[in-house]
Scaffold this active site. Structure first.
Site, PDB file in Angstrom:
ATOM      1  N   ASP A 168       0.853  -1.186   0.000  1.00 39.00           N
ATOM      2  CA  ASP A 168       0.000   0.000   0.000  1.00 39.00           C
ATOM      3  C   ASP A 168       0.892   1.239   0.000  1.00 39.00           C
ATOM      4  OD1 ASP A 168      -2.350  -1.475   0.071  1.00 39.00           O
ATOM      5  OD2 ASP A 168      -2.430  -1.493   2.266  1.00 39.00           O
ATOM      6  N   ASP A 187      -7.127  -1.493  -4.375  1.00 43.08           N
ATOM      7  CA  ASP A 187      -8.209  -1.140  -3.449  1.00 43.08           C
ATOM      8  C   ASP A 187      -9.133  -0.105  -4.070  1.00 43.08           C
ATOM      9  OD1 ASP A 187      -6.991  -2.794  -1.579  1.00 43.08           O
ATOM     10  OD2 ASP A 187      -5.911  -1.148  -0.623  1.00 43.08           O
TER      11      ASP A 187
END
Length: 212
Positions: A168, A187
């Site tokens: 991330d 995401d």
């Protein structure tokens, strides 16, 4: 339900027209699969490329191998300080998330997380593809939304199976008051796809009411 072609509608009892209808259905199914891949593969590729860019820009790495080799192998790195995009709102910050989207189950044990996420992928992805293939031509939003979700899901699945965690790097926050979990392109793709499906679900009753 697969739509019947005009030949089959006009002469459904004719054996030749029935064979034509089957060929038509197969051709339409192939076109659907190609369209799914045309969206899902670039979405997955964009996710992986963005993670590689984050890996190279936001970490310190040994100089004995190329950045690509280290990224593919999951070589451990030292994380650089966040790179600010917009003060008190947006920065790029490298993070290794062992959980799902937005750090869900990040604190769970690896012996549970790995099998759990693999099981979810084996269940959800085929269901998504089936849901997509069952769409009608007028359900254009679904035909875009589902491939986006599939591409994002595959992007994170590749990380999880290759590394045991998901990379991330996008961090949104409002000063020190609101801190959104760090996320990635996969995401975002999944979230956009879900929102599009919700929009379609809200539009469908209205469209049916207008048509009726």
């Amino acid at each position: 339900t697969m739509n019947m072609c005009s030949v089959c509608v006009s002469s459904a009892k004719d054996l030749d027209s029935g064979a034509h209808c089957r060929r038509y259905a197969q051709a339409m199914r192939a076109r659907q699969i190609i369209f799914l891949l045309m969206i899902a593969v670039p979405a997955c590729a964009a996710d992986q490329l963005s993670k590689f860019a984050a890996y190279t820009a936001l970490t310190y790495r040994p100089a004995d191998r190329s950045a690509l080799e280290q990224f593919v192998s999951g070589a451990r790195t030292i994380v650089k300080p966040p790179q600010v995009v917009i003060d008190d709102f947006w920065d790029f910050q490298y993070s290794e998330n062992p959980g799902a989207a937005f750090s869900f189950l990040a604190g769970a044990k690896e012996s549970f997380r790995g099998p759990f996420f693999m099981l979810i992928a084996l269940i959800i992805l085929p269901l998504l593809v089936r849901f997509y293939l069952a769409s009608r031509p007028e359900e254009r939003i679904r035909r875009v939304a589902v491939p986006i979700i599939v591409g994002g899901s595959l992007g994170n699945l590749i990380d999880r199976e290759r590394l045991g965690y998901v990379i991330d790097f996008v961090h949104w926050h409002l000063g020190n008051r609101i801190d959104w979990p760090i996320f990635n392109v996969a995401d975002a793709a999944i979230s956009i796809g879900v929102v599009l499906l919700l929009i379609e679900s809200l539009r469908s009753p209205r469209a049916k009411a207008i048509a009726g």
